[in-house]
Motif scaffolding. Structure first.
Motif, PDB file in Angstrom:
ATOM      1  N   SER A 172       0.834  -1.208   0.000  1.00  0.00           N
ATOM      2  CA  SER A 172       0.000   0.000   0.000  1.00  0.00           C
ATOM      3  C   SER A 172       0.870   1.260   0.000  1.00  0.00           C
ATOM      4  N   GLU A 173       2.018   1.239   0.683  1.00  0.00           N
ATOM      5  CA  GLU A 173       2.923   2.389   0.644  1.00  0.00           C
ATOM      6  C   GLU A 173       3.529   2.558  -0.753  1.00  0.00           C
ATOM      7  N   LEU A 229       2.075   1.676  -3.627  1.00  0.00           N
ATOM      8  CA  LEU A 229       1.020   2.201  -4.485  1.00  0.00           C
ATOM      9  C   LEU A 229       0.848   3.711  -4.288  1.00  0.00           C
ATOM     10  N   LYS A 230       0.948   4.167  -3.036  1.00  0.00           N
ATOM     11  CA  LYS A 230       0.856   5.604  -2.762  1.00  0.00           C
ATOM     12  C   LYS A 230       2.048   6.342  -3.360  1.00  0.00           C
ATOM     13  N   LYS A 231       3.247   5.793  -3.191  1.00  0.00           N
ATOM     14  CA  LYS A 231       4.473   6.438  -3.668  1.00  0.00           C
ATOM     15  C   LYS A 231       4.450   6.654  -5.174  1.00  0.00           C
ATOM     16  N   HIS A 281       1.697   6.760  -7.071  1.00  0.00           N
ATOM     17  CA  HIS A 281       0.392   7.313  -7.463  1.00  0.00           C
ATOM     18  C   HIS A 281      -0.455   6.281  -8.203  1.00  0.00           C
ATOM     19  N   VAL A 285      -2.810   4.253  -6.379  1.00  0.00           N
ATOM     20  CA  VAL A 285      -3.829   3.790  -5.433  1.00  0.00           C
ATOM     21  C   VAL A 285      -5.148   3.515  -6.129  1.00  0.00           C
ATOM     22  N   ASP A 286      -5.483   4.324  -7.127  1.00  0.00           N
ATOM     23  CA  ASP A 286      -6.766   4.181  -7.824  1.00  0.00           C
ATOM     24  C   ASP A 286      -6.684   3.269  -9.049  1.00  0.00           C
TER      25      ASP A 286
END
Length: 100
Positions: A37-38, A40-42, A44, A46-47
């Protein structure tokens, strides 16, 4: 070893190098959900839309002159993160290797 080095008991091991470690009487398991999850955030993502298979069976890797140029630094970062993720996800090893 305790005589040579200063040691302290910090409790049960839960996280180590991005790995979530769960120890039970039946064995030890590792999970990288937090790392994923980190990641995916890093990058961009997440969506992004999830899929059941890591790579399509008819996927072809190659360059297409019509496609915009890829940010090589970001691409290498994504591949490096995915290679580390394969420690607990052997199902994506082939796909990550193809992209690398």
């Amino acid at each position: 070893m305790g005589n040579e080095l200063e040691m302290s008991m910090m409790g049960e091991l839960n996280f180590f190098l991005g790995l979530h470690i769960k120890q039970t009487s039946s064995g030890t398991s590792i999970c990288q959900e937090k790392y994923t999850s980190e990641m995916l955030k890093k990058f961009h993502m997440v969506d992004s839309k999830p899929i059941d298979t890591p790579m399509g069976i008819n996927s072809k890797m190659g360059t297409n002159e019509a496609d915009p140029l890829v940010n090589q630094t970001m691409y290498r970062g994504i591949i490096g993160s995915l290679v580390y993720l394969t420690a607990s996800r052997p199902d994506i090893v082939f796909s990550v290797g193809m992209c690398a």
